[in-house]
Design a protein around this motif. Structure first.
Motif, PDB file in Angstrom:
ATOM      1  N   LYS A  62      35.555  40.608  -2.523  1.00 20.17           N
ATOM      2  CA  LYS A  62      36.510  39.709  -1.897  1.00 20.17           C
ATOM      3  C   LYS A  62      36.092  39.426  -0.452  1.00 20.17           C
ATOM      4  N   HIS A  63      35.646  40.466   0.268  1.00 22.95           N
ATOM      5  CA  HIS A  63      35.206  40.292   1.655  1.00 22.95           C
ATOM      6  C   HIS A  63      33.930  39.466   1.724  1.00 22.95           C
ATOM      7  N   SER A  64      33.010  39.661   0.783  1.00 18.61           N
ATOM      8  CA  SER A  64      31.760  38.898   0.824  1.00 18.61           C
ATOM      9  C   SER A  64      32.016  37.426   0.507  1.00 18.61           C
ATOM     10  N   ARG A  65      32.934  37.131  -0.398  1.00 17.29           N
ATOM     11  CA  ARG A  65      33.275  35.729  -0.688  1.00 17.29           C
ATOM     12  C   ARG A  65      33.935  35.078   0.516  1.00 17.29           C
ATOM     13  N   LEU A  66      34.780  35.840   1.226  1.00 20.03           N
ATOM     14  CA  LEU A  66      35.427  35.328   2.421  1.00 20.03           C
ATOM     15  C   LEU A  66      34.378  35.001   3.480  1.00 20.03           C
ATOM     16  N   ASN A  67      33.389  35.853   3.651  1.00 21.21           N
ATOM     17  CA  ASN A  67      32.328  35.607   4.626  1.00 21.21           C
ATOM     18  C   ASN A  67      31.540  34.364   4.276  1.00 21.21           C
ATOM     19  N   GLN A  68      31.288  34.109   2.987  1.00 21.74           N
ATOM     20  CA  GLN A  68      30.561  32.902   2.595  1.00 21.74           C
ATOM     21  C   GLN A  68      31.380  31.658   2.893  1.00 21.74           C
ATOM     22  N   ARG A  69      32.694  31.740   2.710  1.00 26.73           N
ATOM     23  CA  ARG A  69      33.535  30.583   3.017  1.00 26.73           C
ATOM     24  C   ARG A  69      33.543  30.297   4.514  1.00 26.73           C
ATOM     25  N   ILE A  70      33.482  31.348   5.327  1.00 27.28           N
ATOM     26  CA  ILE A  70      33.498  31.177   6.772  1.00 27.28           C
ATOM     27  C   ILE A  70      32.219  30.492   7.231  1.00 27.28           C
ATOM     28  N   GLY A  71      31.124  30.687   6.524  1.00 30.53           N
ATOM     29  CA  GLY A  71      29.905  29.984   6.896  1.00 30.53           C
ATOM     30  C   GLY A  71      28.695  30.888   7.086  1.00 30.53           C
ATOM     31  N   SER A  72      28.765  32.119   6.644  1.00 30.02           N
ATOM     32  CA  SER A  72      27.584  32.959   6.757  1.00 30.02           C
ATOM     33  C   SER A  72      26.523  32.473   5.770  1.00 30.02           C
ATOM     34  N   LEU A  73      25.283  32.818   6.023  1.00 31.87           N
ATOM     35  CA  LEU A  73      24.191  32.375   5.162  1.00 31.87           C
ATOM     36  C   LEU A  73      24.244  33.074   3.815  1.00 31.87           C
ATOM     37  N   PRO A  74      24.029  32.365   2.733  1.00 31.48           N
ATOM     38  CA  PRO A  74      23.970  33.026   1.436  1.00 31.48           C
ATOM     39  C   PRO A  74      22.714  33.874   1.361  1.00 31.48           C
ATOM     40  N   MET A  75      22.828  35.049   0.808  1.00 31.54           N
ATOM     41  CA  MET A  75      21.684  35.954   0.740  1.00 31.54           C
ATOM     42  C   MET A  75      21.017  35.933  -0.628  1.00 31.54           C
ATOM     43  N   ASN A  76      21.527  35.149  -1.528  1.00 39.22           N
ATOM     44  CA  ASN A  76      20.931  35.102  -2.858  1.00 39.22           C
ATOM     45  C   ASN A  76      20.424  33.690  -3.153  1.00 39.22           C
ATOM     46  N   PHE A  77      19.274  33.357  -2.546  1.00 40.90           N
ATOM     47  CA  PHE A  77      18.653  32.068  -2.774  1.00 40.90           C
ATOM     48  C   PHE A  77      18.021  32.035  -4.157  1.00 40.90           C
ATOM     49  N   SER A  78      18.182  30.925  -4.834  1.00 41.74           N
ATOM     50  CA  SER A  78      17.427  30.741  -6.074  1.00 41.74           C
ATOM     51  C   SER A  78      16.024  30.287  -5.678  1.00 41.74           C
ATOM     52  N   LEU A  79      15.106  30.313  -6.610  1.00 43.90           N
ATOM     53  CA  LEU A  79      13.740  29.899  -6.329  1.00 43.90           C
ATOM     54  C   LEU A  79      13.697  28.434  -5.916  1.00 43.90           C
ATOM     55  N   THR A  80      14.482  27.596  -6.570  1.00 49.28           N
ATOM     56  CA  THR A  80      14.523  26.177  -6.231  1.00 49.28           C
ATOM     57  C   THR A  80      15.022  25.978  -4.798  1.00 49.28           C
ATOM     58  N   GLN A  81      16.092  26.679  -4.434  1.00 50.09           N
ATOM     59  CA  GLN A  81      16.626  26.567  -3.080  1.00 50.09           C
ATOM     60  C   GLN A  81      15.615  27.067  -2.056  1.00 50.09           C
ATOM     61  N   PHE A  82      14.934  28.138  -2.378  1.00 51.42           N
ATOM     62  CA  PHE A  82      13.931  28.692  -1.478  1.00 51.42           C
ATOM     63  C   PHE A  82      12.794  27.689  -1.261  1.00 51.42           C
ATOM     64  N   LEU A  83      12.352  27.032  -2.324  1.00 52.75           N
ATOM     65  CA  LEU A  83      11.286  26.033  -2.206  1.00 52.75           C
ATOM     66  C   LEU A  83      11.751  24.802  -1.417  1.00 52.75           C
ATOM     67  N   ILE A  84      12.999  24.378  -1.618  1.00 49.62           N
ATOM     68  CA  ILE A  84      13.543  23.252  -0.857  1.00 49.62           C
ATOM     69  C   ILE A  84      13.583  23.603   0.627  1.00 49.62           C
ATOM     70  N   LEU A  85      14.044  24.801   0.943  1.00 45.86           N
ATOM     71  CA  LEU A  85      14.101  25.246   2.336  1.00 45.86           C
ATOM     72  C   LEU A  85      12.706  25.295   2.948  1.00 45.86           C
ATOM     73  N   GLY A  86      11.725  25.812   2.209  1.00 43.04           N
ATOM     74  CA  GLY A  86      10.355  25.879   2.717  1.00 43.04           C
ATOM     75  C   GLY A  86       9.762  24.501   2.952  1.00 43.04           C
ATOM     76  N   LEU A  87       9.991  23.580   2.034  1.00 40.21           N
ATOM     77  CA  LEU A  87       9.474  22.219   2.174  1.00 40.21           C
ATOM     78  C   LEU A  87      10.131  21.503   3.353  1.00 40.21           C
ATOM     79  N   ALA A  88      11.441  21.656   3.491  1.00 34.97           N
ATOM     80  CA  ALA A  88      12.147  21.020   4.609  1.00 34.97           C
ATOM     81  C   ALA A  88      11.643  21.566   5.942  1.00 34.97           C
ATOM     82  N   THR A  89      11.463  22.863   6.022  1.00 34.95           N
ATOM     83  CA  THR A  89      10.942  23.469   7.250  1.00 34.95           C
ATOM     84  C   THR A  89       9.550  22.943   7.556  1.00 34.95           C
TER      85      THR A  89
END
Length: 151
Positions: A62-89
């Motif tokens: 419950k606390h971790s979901r609340l932190n994600q709603r507040i705007g903390s970074l998600p710590m469980n990137f999927s491979l697709t998200q990780f590749l998108i982030l790398g390409l954008a960077t």
């Protein structure tokens, strides 16, 4: 002393540790600190009520979901998200680095060659790293809103 009912399931420190993905010594420390109630067996070993452990897991989720709603970074990137982030960077850094190089040359923030140690022929700008760090951090901090859009 607390009494156990016959239907109550008890877990070993290793079982609790695997549920929380921590070391068994951490579970023992939690018991000593009063965060988790332990029951001693006749042999002196610690056991933990499964119901209490499950409740603690629900509370921590419950606390971790609340932190994600507040705007903390998600710590469980999927491979697709990780590749998108790398390409954008990569694209953002590639676009900003030449700009920072021109600025460094214009204001004189360069490493001038001397023949003793520095053997380059032309002055090397110092500010290239500023552009890299700036765009890299921008991509990482913006990734949370970007990935929410895709999810």
């Amino acid at each position: 002393m607390t009494r156990l009912t016959d239907a109550e399931v008890l877990l070993t420190p290793s079982e609790v540790a695997s549920l929380f993905r921590v070391d068994p010594k951490t579970v023992t420390r939690w018991a000593k600190a009063g965060k988790l109630t332990s029951i001693r067996t006749l042999g002196g070993h610690r056991r933990y009520r499964e119901s209490e452990v499950r409740e603690l897991i629900k509370e921590s989720l419950k606390h971790s979901r609340l932190n994600q709603r507040i705007g903390s970074l998600p710590m469980n990137f999927s491979l697709t998200q990780f590749l998108i982030l790398g390409l954008a960077t990569f694209l953002f850094v590639g676009g900003l680095t030449p700009v920072m190089r021109k600025i460094a040359l214009k204001i004189g923030a360069v490493d001038s060659p001397n023949l003793e140690r520095k053997t380059q022929k032309e002055p090397v700008p110092y500010l290239g790293g500023v552009g890299i760090c700036d765009r890299h951090h921008c991509c990482i901090f913006r990734s949370s809103s970007l990935f929410r859009f895709f999810n």
